[in-house]
Design an enzyme around this catalytic site. Structure first.
Site, short mmCIF file in Angstrom:
data_model
loop_
_atom_site.label_atom_id
_atom_site.label_comp_id
_atom_site.label_asym_id
_atom_site.label_seq_id
_atom_site.Cartn_x
_atom_site.Cartn_y
_atom_site.Cartn_z
N GLU A 49 3.00 65.32 -82.37
CA GLU A 49 4.13 66.07 -81.71
C GLU A 49 5.48 65.14 -82.01
O GLU A 49 5.33 63.93 -81.93
CB GLU A 49 4.07 65.75 -80.16
CG GLU A 49 3.40 67.02 -79.48
CD GLU A 49 3.35 66.90 -77.95
OE1 GLU A 49 3.08 67.64 -76.96
OE2 GLU A 49 4.25 66.05 -77.48
N ASP A 60 12.18 63.64 -69.57
CA ASP A 60 11.70 62.24 -70.27
C ASP A 60 12.16 61.43 -69.56
O ASP A 60 13.30 61.06 -68.95
CB ASP A 60 12.41 62.06 -71.91
CG ASP A 60 11.68 63.38 -72.46
OD1 ASP A 60 10.63 63.31 -72.70
OD2 ASP A 60 12.22 63.84 -73.36
N TYR A 174 -0.42 72.95 -72.52
CA TYR A 174 -0.14 71.56 -72.44
C TYR A 174 0.09 71.37 -70.78
O TYR A 174 0.86 71.86 -70.16
CB TYR A 174 0.96 71.19 -73.07
CG TYR A 174 1.43 69.64 -72.85
CD1 TYR A 174 1.20 68.94 -71.95
CD2 TYR A 174 2.07 69.09 -74.14
CE1 TYR A 174 1.64 67.46 -72.08
CE2 TYR A 174 2.57 67.83 -74.13
CZ TYR A 174 2.43 66.91 -73.02
OH TYR A 174 2.73 65.56 -73.15
#
Length: 266
Positions: A49, A60, A174
């Site tokens: 990734e 994040d 995911y």
């Protein structure tokens, strides 16, 4: 069959848990980032990734946020990320998934991004903040050039939305083990197993589990439920710590082998 589909079919055939490694493209700079991608592939990463440097990475945690800042400071953009894939594509075996926010894609232009991503050899795209309800057209554009659209699913995703993501998604889904931002944790969230089972009940697509995975024991635990584990912040922190050292690539390779359970802690 796409490269991602072939990868996960192989994992199931071999009855092993895949390892997906995340790094930020351009961190610490273009040349070393390209070398890191080649090293990840040689060390056995099953999927790579690549995070696209972005100024406002709201999903994040601080480790990946700082990596994005370093990459941007060295000139990292969506353009350079695509160039990085072009440079390494013929030298690596692993499928490459771009991990991006919608803004860089919209700024480049959706169709131009799709065309260029396919041309350089990207295999899948995950757009974190693209609403599922608005994703169908983008999914169609990717599918027309053979790219897979990856969707994130969280413990609060309803079964109806899981079914919709499974219908639109390709390659794999995911699952994020916990709510909140990315970052290494000491233990896996209790919600991880039940979430994967709920997804299994809706689809036969492969499932990768990420967020908080930082040890080989975590990867083994993930293998009880999912097809692959995603490691990000631990690896990104290693890159940050070792960027100025001559053994950066060996430490990256050692980390991958350690997470796969074939080497002592690095």
């Amino acid at each position: 069959m796409s490269r991602l589909e072939g990868c996960f079919a192989g994992l199931r055939r071999e009855r092993r848990t895949g390892l997906i490694t995340y790094v930020t493209a351009g961190d610490p700079d273009f040349a070393r980032s390209a070398a890191i991608v080649r090293t990840l592939d040689r060390a056995g990463a099953d999927v790579i990734e690549l995070g696209v440097p972005f100024s406002d990475p709201v999903a994040d945690g601080p480790v990946i946020e700082r990596a994005s800042e370093r990459a941007r400071a060295s000139g990292g953009t969506l353009d350079t990320t695509l160039e990085l894939v072009r440079v390494v594509r013929d030298e690596i075996r692993a499928p490459v998934v771009l991990f991006t926010y919608a803004n860089p894609v919209l700024r480049m232009g959706e169709q131009e991004f799709v065309t260029r991503a396919a041309a350089v050899g990207v295999d899948g795209v995950l757009v974190l903040d693209l609403p599922l309800e608005e994703a169908a057209g983008f999914c169609d554009s990717l599918a027309r050039v053979g790219l897979d659209m990856i969707f994130l699913l969280s413990p609060t995703t309803t079964d109806a939305r899981i079914e919709r993501a499974a219908a639109l998604g390709r390659g794999f889904l995911y699952a994020i083990s916990r709510l909140g931002v990315t970052g290494a944790r000491d233990t896996l969230a209790e919600s991880a197993g039940p979430l994967v089972q709920r997804i299994r009940n809706c689809t036969t697509l492969p499932i990768a589990l990420g967020f908080g995975i930082s040890k080989p024991d975590h990867v083994r635990q993930v293998g009880q439920w999912a097809d692959a584990a995603v490691v990000g912040s631990g690896l990104v922190q290693l890159v940050a710590d070792a960027a100025a050292t001559p053994d950066l690539m060996e430490r990256v390779a050692s980390y991958v082998r350690w997470m796969k359970g074939s080497e002592a802690p690095c």
